[in-house]
Design a protein around this motif. Structure first.
Motif, PDB file in Angstrom:
ATOM      1  N   THR A 160     -15.459  -5.713 188.736  1.00  0.00           N
ATOM      2  CA  THR A 160     -15.197  -5.747 187.295  1.00  0.00           C
ATOM      3  C   THR A 160     -14.173  -6.838 186.970  1.00  0.00           C
ATOM      4  N   ARG A 161     -14.014  -7.107 185.704  1.00  0.00           N
ATOM      5  CA  ARG A 161     -12.928  -7.981 185.251  1.00  0.00           C
ATOM      6  C   ARG A 161     -12.406  -7.441 183.931  1.00  0.00           C
ATOM      7  N   TRP A 162     -11.161  -7.770 183.639  1.00  0.00           N
ATOM      8  CA  TRP A 162     -10.547  -7.362 182.385  1.00  0.00           C
ATOM      9  C   TRP A 162     -10.964  -8.317 181.269  1.00  0.00           C
ATOM     10  N   MET A 163     -11.349  -7.775 180.130  1.00  0.00           N
ATOM     11  CA  MET A 163     -11.718  -8.583 178.971  1.00  0.00           C
ATOM     12  C   MET A 163     -10.759  -8.275 177.823  1.00  0.00           C
ATOM     13  N   THR A 164     -10.280  -9.309 177.174  1.00  0.00           N
ATOM     14  CA  THR A 164      -9.413  -9.163 176.009  1.00  0.00           C
ATOM     15  C   THR A 164     -10.257  -9.443 174.772  1.00  0.00           C
ATOM     16  N   LEU A 165     -10.270  -8.492 173.848  1.00  0.00           N
ATOM     17  CA  LEU A 165     -11.226  -8.531 172.744  1.00  0.00           C
ATOM     18  C   LEU A 165     -10.532  -8.354 171.401  1.00  0.00           C
ATOM     19  N   ALA A 166     -11.166  -8.899 170.375  1.00  0.00           N
ATOM     20  CA  ALA A 166     -10.701  -8.706 168.993  1.00  0.00           C
ATOM     21  C   ALA A 166     -11.900  -8.872 168.069  1.00  0.00           C
ATOM     22  N   SER A 167     -11.765  -8.380 166.858  1.00  0.00           N
ATOM     23  CA  SER A 167     -12.848  -8.557 165.888  1.00  0.00           C
ATOM     24  C   SER A 167     -12.750  -9.950 165.267  1.00  0.00           C
ATOM     25  N   PRO A 168     -13.884 -10.506 164.844  1.00  0.00           N
ATOM     26  CA  PRO A 168     -13.834 -11.799 164.154  1.00  0.00           C
ATOM     27  C   PRO A 168     -12.934 -11.761 162.919  1.00  0.00           C
ATOM     28  N   ALA A 169     -12.910 -10.615 162.225  1.00  0.00           N
ATOM     29  CA  ALA A 169     -12.079 -10.511 161.013  1.00  0.00           C
ATOM     30  C   ALA A 169     -10.595 -10.595 161.362  1.00  0.00           C
ATOM     31  N   TYR A 170     -10.180  -9.933 162.447  1.00  0.00           N
ATOM     32  CA  TYR A 170      -8.771  -9.989 162.852  1.00  0.00           C
ATOM     33  C   TYR A 170      -8.381 -11.417 163.225  1.00  0.00           C
ATOM     34  N   LEU A 171      -9.231 -12.088 163.977  1.00  0.00           N
ATOM     35  CA  LEU A 171      -8.913 -13.451 164.411  1.00  0.00           C
ATOM     36  C   LEU A 171      -8.881 -14.414 163.226  1.00  0.00           C
ATOM     37  N   ALA A 172      -9.737 -14.143 162.233  1.00  0.00           N
ATOM     38  CA  ALA A 172      -9.725 -14.997 161.043  1.00  0.00           C
ATOM     39  C   ALA A 172      -8.403 -14.862 160.288  1.00  0.00           C
ATOM     40  N   ARG A 173      -7.826 -13.653 160.318  1.00  0.00           N
ATOM     41  CA  ARG A 173      -6.559 -13.427 159.609  1.00  0.00           C
ATOM     42  C   ARG A 173      -5.342 -13.898 160.405  1.00  0.00           C
ATOM     43  N   HIS A 174      -5.368 -13.703 161.714  1.00  0.00           N
ATOM     44  CA  HIS A 174      -4.165 -13.909 162.524  1.00  0.00           C
ATOM     45  C   HIS A 174      -4.273 -15.059 163.528  1.00  0.00           C
ATOM     46  N   GLY A 175      -5.437 -15.672 163.638  1.00  0.00           N
ATOM     47  CA  GLY A 175      -5.609 -16.756 164.594  1.00  0.00           C
ATOM     48  C   GLY A 175      -5.974 -16.248 165.988  1.00  0.00           C
ATOM     49  N   THR A 176      -6.483 -17.167 166.808  1.00  0.00           N
ATOM     50  CA  THR A 176      -6.904 -16.836 168.169  1.00  0.00           C
ATOM     51  C   THR A 176      -5.835 -17.287 169.155  1.00  0.00           C
ATOM     52  N   PRO A 177      -5.303 -16.367 169.980  1.00  0.00           N
ATOM     53  CA  PRO A 177      -4.292 -16.785 170.963  1.00  0.00           C
ATOM     54  C   PRO A 177      -4.899 -17.705 172.008  1.00  0.00           C
ATOM     55  N   GLU A 178      -4.203 -18.797 172.329  1.00  0.00           N
ATOM     56  CA  GLU A 178      -4.709 -19.754 173.307  1.00  0.00           C
ATOM     57  C   GLU A 178      -4.111 -19.538 174.690  1.00  0.00           C
ATOM     58  N   HIS A 179      -3.095 -18.693 174.770  1.00  0.00           N
ATOM     59  CA  HIS A 179      -2.442 -18.429 176.053  1.00  0.00           C
ATOM     60  C   HIS A 179      -1.895 -16.992 176.030  1.00  0.00           C
ATOM     61  N   PRO A 180      -1.894 -16.289 177.181  1.00  0.00           N
ATOM     62  CA  PRO A 180      -1.381 -14.906 177.196  1.00  0.00           C
ATOM     63  C   PRO A 180       0.041 -14.767 176.669  1.00  0.00           C
ATOM     64  N   SER A 181       0.853 -15.772 176.838  1.00  0.00           N
ATOM     65  CA  SER A 181       2.241 -15.684 176.363  1.00  0.00           C
ATOM     66  C   SER A 181       2.326 -15.566 174.844  1.00  0.00           C
TER      67      SER A 181
END
Length: 301
Positions: A160-181
């Motif tokens: 398995t692998r870990w997946m980090t997920l978000a809704s398109p609506a959340y990312l549209a409001r808050h932006g997409t993180p480019e790094h875990p930090s």
């Protein structure tokens, strides 16, 4: 031979806490059961049971012997069944223990197994604790994570692998993180395990790298049910991190999208666990082979 013939009477008496009930199970007299247990104690040179007019109790030696006796009887029964059914189609009952997190993945595949072998009867037990295979008469336990009991036979089903997920609506409001930090700037939805411990998130230290580490973030919401994380994320409450097999339907629907994929860390493997010798019983072997074939065909994993 005397040592062996007394084991089954002792096992039934210990489980039933009654000579009479043990005799009924074996189809013999109470006197015969009592004699067999007494001879077993003489062979061992230890008292296994304390007998009174009202009850039967195990001694400390009896408790220790009971655990090993159960394992021995289970292996003998498995060996006998393997020989008896070597040339037959899989048939009879198979008890499978599944964690709730794997239900959506494995239940449809178990249904296909029963359709493929109609003479199999599947008993599915959903539980997040590690079953005691002998005491609970579980043939196969499917579990996520490392092995805690080295006496069990483990067959790896999937990685398995870990997946980090978000809704398109959340990312549209808050932006997409480019790094875990950068996750400290986002609402993180986190899982709380049965011990009350919040699970931290795992990422590779560099894109595509081999080394992984923990990234600690504050939980905007924590929850003790894995699928609820997906519900919250799909509702736009924030980002969640789950194992890949949990997210397939939400990704197909477009309700969630993956972020930080290049930093995704390896997750715990999924194993099928059974008692030694049990994997050779035809109906258990059919279950294991079916799951391996089905899960290996899922190329996304």
């Amino acid at each position: 031979m005397d040592l062996f013939t007394g084991v089954l009477p002792f096992l039934h008496v210990a489980e039933e806490r009654s000579f009479r009930k043990a005799a009924e199970r074996l189809g013999v007299t109470v006197a015969a059961v009592s004699k067999a247990v007494r001879k077993l104690e003489e062979e061992l040179g230890a008292r296994l049971l304390e007998r009174t007019s009202r009850q039967v109790a195990l001694t400390s030696e009896g408790i220790a012997f009971l655990e090993r006796a159960r394992e021995a009887v289970a292996q003998i029964r498995a060996a006998r069944e393997t020989v008896a059914q070597a040339h037959r189609a899989p048939r009879g009952p198979v008890t499978v223990s599944l964690p709730f997190i794997l239900g959506p993945v494995l239940l449809p595949r178990l249904a296909r197994l029963q359709a493929r072998h109609p003479q199999l009867t599947l008993h599915v037990r959903m539980s997040d604790r590690l079953s005691k295979l002998v005491e609970e008469q579980v043939d196969v336990a499917i579990r996520v994570g490392g092995m805690e009991d080295s006496s069990l036979v483990a067959r790896r089903l999937i990685s398995t692998r870990w997946m980090t997920l978000a809704s398109p609506a959340y990312l549209a409001r808050h932006g997409t993180p480019e790094h875990p930090s950068l996750l400290e700037r986002h609402a993180c939805l986190k899982f709380v395990d049965p011990r009350g411990i919040t699970r931290e998130w795992h990422f590779r230290e560099s894109p595509g790298g081999d080394k992984a580490g923990v990234v600690r973030t504050r939980a905007a919401i924590d929850v003790d049910h894995g699928p609820a994380l997906l519900d919250l994320a799909a509702a736009g409450a924030g980002l969640c991190q789950v194992l890949d097999f949990m997210s397939d339907a939400r990704l197909r629907e477009g309700a969630l999208v993956e972020v930080l994929a290049e930093y995704a860390a390896e997750g715990p493997p999924v194993h099928a666990l059974c008692l030694p010798g049990r994997q050779s019983v035809p109906r258990v072997r059919a279950l294991l082979q079916h799951l391996v074939e089905e899960l290996r065909a899922v190329t996304a994993w």
